[in-house]
Design a protein around this motif. Structure first.
Motif, PDB file in Angstrom:
ATOM      1  N   ARG A  80       0.817  -1.220   0.000  1.00 64.32           N
ATOM      2  CA  ARG A  80       0.000   0.000   0.000  1.00 64.32           C
ATOM      3  C   ARG A  80       0.849   1.267   0.000  1.00 64.32           C
ATOM      4  O   ARG A  80       0.610   2.198  -0.787  1.00 64.32           O
ATOM      5  CB  ARG A  80      -0.920  -0.011   1.214  1.00 64.32           C
ATOM      6  CG  ARG A  80      -1.865   1.179   1.347  1.00 64.32           C
ATOM      7  CD  ARG A  80      -2.826   0.902   2.497  1.00 64.32           C
ATOM      8  NE  ARG A  80      -3.775   1.978   2.702  1.00 64.32           N
ATOM      9  CZ  ARG A  80      -3.659   2.899   3.668  1.00 64.32           C
ATOM     10  NH1 ARG A  80      -2.613   2.867   4.497  1.00 64.32           N
ATOM     11  NH2 ARG A  80      -4.578   3.841   3.809  1.00 64.32           N
ATOM     12  N   ASP A  81       1.851   1.328   0.866  1.00 63.45           N
ATOM     13  CA  ASP A  81       2.675   2.523   0.945  1.00 63.45           C
ATOM     14  C   ASP A  81       3.473   2.730  -0.342  1.00 63.45           C
ATOM     15  O   ASP A  81       3.649   3.870  -0.801  1.00 63.45           O
ATOM     16  CB  ASP A  81       3.617   2.431   2.146  1.00 63.45           C
ATOM     17  CG  ASP A  81       2.894   2.546   3.472  1.00 63.45           C
ATOM     18  OD1 ASP A  81       1.721   2.995   3.470  1.00 63.45           O
ATOM     19  OD2 ASP A  81       3.479   2.184   4.502  1.00 63.45           O
ATOM     20  N   GLU A  82       3.962   1.636  -0.924  1.00 61.78           N
ATOM     21  CA  GLU A  82       4.708   1.734  -2.167  1.00 61.78           C
ATOM     22  C   GLU A  82       3.815   2.227  -3.299  1.00 61.78           C
ATOM     23  O   GLU A  82       4.245   3.033  -4.135  1.00 61.78           O
ATOM     24  CB  GLU A  82       5.303   0.363  -2.521  1.00 61.78           C
ATOM     25  CG  GLU A  82       6.255   0.384  -3.688  1.00 61.78           C
ATOM     26  CD  GLU A  82       6.867  -0.980  -3.954  1.00 61.78           C
ATOM     27  OE1 GLU A  82       7.458  -1.150  -5.036  1.00 61.78           O
ATOM     28  OE2 GLU A  82       6.742  -1.879  -3.097  1.00 61.78           O
ATOM     29  N   PHE A  83       2.563   1.745  -3.318  1.00 56.40           N
ATOM     30  CA  PHE A  83       1.623   2.226  -4.321  1.00 56.40           C
ATOM     31  C   PHE A  83       1.410   3.727  -4.172  1.00 56.40           C
ATOM     32  O   PHE A  83       1.428   4.471  -5.157  1.00 56.40           O
ATOM     33  CB  PHE A  83       0.284   1.495  -4.204  1.00 56.40           C
ATOM     34  CG  PHE A  83      -0.775   2.055  -5.107  1.00 56.40           C
ATOM     35  CD1 PHE A  83      -0.846   1.672  -6.437  1.00 56.40           C
ATOM     36  CD2 PHE A  83      -1.690   3.005  -4.648  1.00 56.40           C
ATOM     37  CE1 PHE A  83      -1.797   2.210  -7.294  1.00 56.40           C
ATOM     38  CE2 PHE A  83      -2.652   3.544  -5.490  1.00 56.40           C
ATOM     39  CZ  PHE A  83      -2.703   3.139  -6.812  1.00 56.40           C
ATOM     40  N   ARG A  84       1.222   4.188  -2.950  1.00 55.66           N
ATOM     41  CA  ARG A  84       0.957   5.600  -2.728  1.00 55.66           C
ATOM     42  C   ARG A  84       2.151   6.474  -3.101  1.00 55.66           C
ATOM     43  O   ARG A  84       1.984   7.590  -3.624  1.00 55.66           O
ATOM     44  CB  ARG A  84       0.529   5.828  -1.273  1.00 55.66           C
ATOM     45  CG  ARG A  84      -0.827   5.198  -0.975  1.00 55.66           C
ATOM     46  CD  ARG A  84      -1.370   5.569   0.381  1.00 55.66           C
ATOM     47  NE  ARG A  84      -2.767   5.150   0.510  1.00 55.66           N
ATOM     48  CZ  ARG A  84      -3.602   5.606   1.417  1.00 55.66           C
ATOM     49  NH1 ARG A  84      -3.193   6.501   2.304  1.00 55.66           N
ATOM     50  NH2 ARG A  84      -4.862   5.188   1.444  1.00 55.66           N
ATOM     51  N   THR A  85       3.348   5.969  -2.872  1.00 57.57           N
ATOM     52  CA  THR A  85       4.532   6.684  -3.328  1.00 57.57           C
ATOM     53  C   THR A  85       4.547   6.765  -4.850  1.00 57.57           C
ATOM     54  O   THR A  85       4.914   7.791  -5.440  1.00 57.57           O
ATOM     55  CB  THR A  85       5.798   5.978  -2.817  1.00 57.57           C
ATOM     56  OG1 THR A  85       5.810   6.008  -1.391  1.00 57.57           O
ATOM     57  CG2 THR A  85       7.059   6.662  -3.348  1.00 57.57           C
ATOM     58  N   GLY A  86       4.118   5.677  -5.498  1.00 59.07           N
ATOM     59  CA  GLY A  86       4.037   5.662  -6.959  1.00 59.07           C
ATOM     60  C   GLY A  86       3.044   6.675  -7.499  1.00 59.07           C
ATOM     61  O   GLY A  86       3.264   7.268  -8.563  1.00 59.07           O
ATOM     62  N   VAL A  87       1.949   6.878  -6.787  1.00 61.07           N
ATOM     63  CA  VAL A  87       0.981   7.902  -7.196  1.00 61.07           C
ATOM     64  C   VAL A  87       1.636   9.275  -7.185  1.00 61.07           C
ATOM     65  O   VAL A  87       1.492  10.062  -8.134  1.00 61.07           O
ATOM     66  CB  VAL A  87      -0.258   7.879  -6.280  1.00 61.07           C
ATOM     67  CG1 VAL A  87      -1.165   9.081  -6.572  1.00 61.07           C
ATOM     68  CG2 VAL A  87      -1.043   6.579  -6.455  1.00 61.07           C
ATOM     69  N   ALA A  88       2.377   9.572  -6.125  1.00 60.42           N
ATOM     70  CA  ALA A  88       3.058  10.865  -6.041  1.00 60.42           C
ATOM     71  C   ALA A  88       4.066  11.029  -7.175  1.00 60.42           C
ATOM     72  O   ALA A  88       4.179  12.111  -7.779  1.00 60.42           O
ATOM     73  CB  ALA A  88       3.751  10.999  -4.687  1.00 60.42           C
ATOM     74  N   THR A  89       4.788   9.959  -7.490  1.00 60.84           N
ATOM     75  CA  THR A  89       5.754  10.016  -8.593  1.00 60.84           C
ATOM     76  C   THR A  89       5.049  10.277  -9.918  1.00 60.84           C
ATOM     77  O   THR A  89       5.484  11.125 -10.711  1.00 60.84           O
ATOM     78  CB  THR A  89       6.540   8.697  -8.677  1.00 60.84           C
ATOM     79  OG1 THR A  89       7.269   8.505  -7.462  1.00 60.84           O
ATOM     80  CG2 THR A  89       7.504   8.703  -9.854  1.00 60.84           C
ATOM     81  N   ALA A  90       3.965   9.547 -10.160  1.00 60.32           N
ATOM     82  CA  ALA A  90       3.221   9.724 -11.411  1.00 60.32           C
ATOM     83  C   ALA A  90       2.673  11.134 -11.539  1.00 60.32           C
ATOM     84  O   ALA A  90       2.698  11.725 -12.634  1.00 60.32           O
ATOM     85  CB  ALA A  90       2.091   8.706 -11.495  1.00 60.32           C
ATOM     86  N   LEU A  91       2.202  11.707 -10.451  1.00 63.17           N
ATOM     87  CA  LEU A  91       1.657  13.060 -10.509  1.00 63.17           C
ATOM     88  C   LEU A  91       2.745  14.094 -10.762  1.00 63.17           C
ATOM     89  O   LEU A  91       2.500  15.120 -11.396  1.00 63.17           O
ATOM     90  CB  LEU A  91       0.892  13.371  -9.223  1.00 63.17           C
ATOM     91  CG  LEU A  91      -0.422  12.607  -9.051  1.00 63.17           C
ATOM     92  CD1 LEU A  91      -1.054  12.917  -7.697  1.00 63.17           C
ATOM     93  CD2 LEU A  91      -1.395  12.927 -10.180  1.00 63.17           C
ATOM     94  N   ARG A  92       3.952  13.816 -10.314  1.00 57.52           N
ATOM     95  CA  ARG A  92       5.064  14.713 -10.622  1.00 57.52           C
ATOM     96  C   ARG A  92       5.361  14.687 -12.117  1.00 57.52           C
ATOM     97  O   ARG A  92       5.577  15.732 -12.743  1.00 57.52           O
ATOM     98  CB  ARG A  92       6.293  14.302  -9.811  1.00 57.52           C
ATOM     99  CG  ARG A  92       7.514  15.168 -10.045  1.00 57.52           C
ATOM    100  CD  ARG A  92       8.567  14.945  -8.954  1.00 57.52           C
ATOM    101  NE  ARG A  92       8.951  13.552  -8.848  1.00 57.52           N
ATOM    102  CZ  ARG A  92       9.876  12.966  -9.609  1.00 57.52           C
ATOM    103  NH1 ARG A  92      10.493  13.677 -10.560  1.00 57.52           N
ATOM    104  NH2 ARG A  92      10.201  11.712  -9.432  1.00 57.52           N
ATOM    105  N   TYR A  93       5.338  13.514 -12.710  1.00 58.49           N
ATOM    106  CA  TYR A  93       5.531  13.405 -14.155  1.00 58.49           C
ATOM    107  C   TYR A  93       4.335  13.986 -14.912  1.00 58.49           C
ATOM    108  O   TYR A  93       4.495  14.548 -15.998  1.00 58.49           O
ATOM    109  CB  TYR A  93       5.770  11.952 -14.556  1.00 58.49           C
ATOM    110  CG  TYR A  93       7.210  11.522 -14.410  1.00 58.49           C
ATOM    111  CD1 TYR A  93       8.066  11.492 -15.501  1.00 58.49           C
ATOM    112  CD2 TYR A  93       7.719  11.154 -13.170  1.00 58.49           C
ATOM    113  CE1 TYR A  93       9.392  11.105 -15.369  1.00 58.49           C
ATOM    114  CE2 TYR A  93       9.043  10.769 -13.014  1.00 58.49           C
ATOM    115  CZ  TYR A  93       9.874  10.749 -14.124  1.00 58.49           C
ATOM    116  OH  TYR A  93      11.194  10.378 -13.993  1.00 58.49           O
ATOM    117  N   ALA A  94       3.158  13.837 -14.342  1.00 61.71           N
ATOM    118  CA  ALA A  94       1.974  14.420 -14.983  1.00 61.71           C
ATOM    119  C   ALA A  94       2.087  15.936 -15.041  1.00 61.71           C
ATOM    120  O   ALA A  94       1.728  16.559 -16.044  1.00 61.71           O
ATOM    121  CB  ALA A  94       0.712  14.003 -14.227  1.00 61.71           C
ATOM    122  N   ALA A  95       2.584  16.537 -13.979  1.00 64.71           N
ATOM    123  CA  ALA A  95       2.752  18.000 -13.966  1.00 64.71           C
ATOM    124  C   ALA A  95       3.747  18.443 -15.034  1.00 64.71           C
ATOM    125  O   ALA A  95       3.576  19.494 -15.661  1.00 64.71           O
ATOM    126  CB  ALA A  95       3.208  18.454 -12.585  1.00 64.71           C
TER     127      ALA A  95
END
Length: 255
Positions: A80-95
């Motif tokens: 779960r925590d690794e997934f949530r870190t991945g969301v933050a990473t993806a949103l940085r690339y999305a920006a």
């Protein structure tokens, strides 16, 4: 005319990855997608798009260890925590890229595993909550079990059930025509029925996953029907060119 997006993970392999953006632009594409951007700095991905006046249509959240066979983390409570870190990473690339649609790969698991489904639902709620303020839609995609054995999100009914159950305004369906034909068939009816949920479409021939129009489906007619239904999103060209990318682009002239 469909808004075609070249899939740079499968097409333009004749060029190094960051040079594929220019090659796609010169081949007449105005948009691109790919599986993952994370091997390159976010700023480099944004610059490749801006330099070539391309729109980023889609990419996936981090999937875990892809080389080891992992295909997403969302169904695994212990990650779960690794997934949530991945969301933050993806949103940085999305920006950095301006993308407005992110695909969450489910990961492996039995479709009747209640713990996996609960973890998946929790992951989707979190992703949608984090992505919503940026106007980003979170997508789920049924993938056939022949290409990806053991994948949790392997059926369109399951996808519809989850989208309906969660009721999240930015949770949408990624409709891959190739996967639909293998999983269920009835492609045109599926597009018509599920259109209100669909935010992204992908295409490849069945069964070889090569250029549209080279397999068992009349892909050109399918895309024309998609136009007639009023779909205005992107169609990702997620296929493996049979004999070189540029040599295989003539199918677009039939649209």
């Amino acid at each position: 005319m469909p808004r075609l997006a070249a899939n740079l993970s499968m097409m333009f392999h004749e060029w190094p990855f960051l040079e594929r953006f220019k090659a796609a632009k010169e081949a007449g594409f105005t948009a691109v997608e790919y599986l993952f951007p994370y091997e390159h700095p976010a700023e480099a991905m944004g610059a490749a798009l801006q330099d070539n006046d391309l729109t980023q249509a889609l990419f996936n959240l981090p999937p875990g260890d892809w080389a080891a066979g992992e295909r997403g983390l969302a169904t695994q409570p212990a990650r779960r925590d690794e997934f949530r870190t991945g969301v933050a990473t993806a949103l940085r690339y999305a920006a950095a890229t301006g993308v407005k649609r992110l695909h969450v790969m489910s990961g492996h698991g039995a479709s009747d595993d209640k713990a996996a489904r609960a973890a998946y639902a929790d992951a989707l709620r979190f992703a949608c909550d984090q992505a919503g303020p940026a106007g980003i839609e979170i997508l789920i995609e049924p993938i056939n079990g022949r290409d990806m054995p053991g994948y949790f999100m392997n059926d369109f009914d399951l996808a519809v059930d989850l989208i309906t159950e969660l009721g999240l305004p930015n949770l949408k369906l990624q409709f891959d025509i190739y996967h639909r034909q293998i999983i269920r068939g009835d492609v045109l009816t599926g597009l018509k029925t599920l259109l209100p949920l669909i935010a992204h479409v992908q295409i490849a021939s069945v069964p070889a996953r090569a250029e549209p129009g080279s397999g068992e489906l009349d892909d050109i007619r399918v895309l024309q029907e998609l136009d007639a239904l009023g779909y205005t999103g992107f169609v990702g060209c997620e296929y493996r060119p049979a004999a070189g990318t540029l040599a295989g682009l003539a199918w677009r002239e039939k649209l």
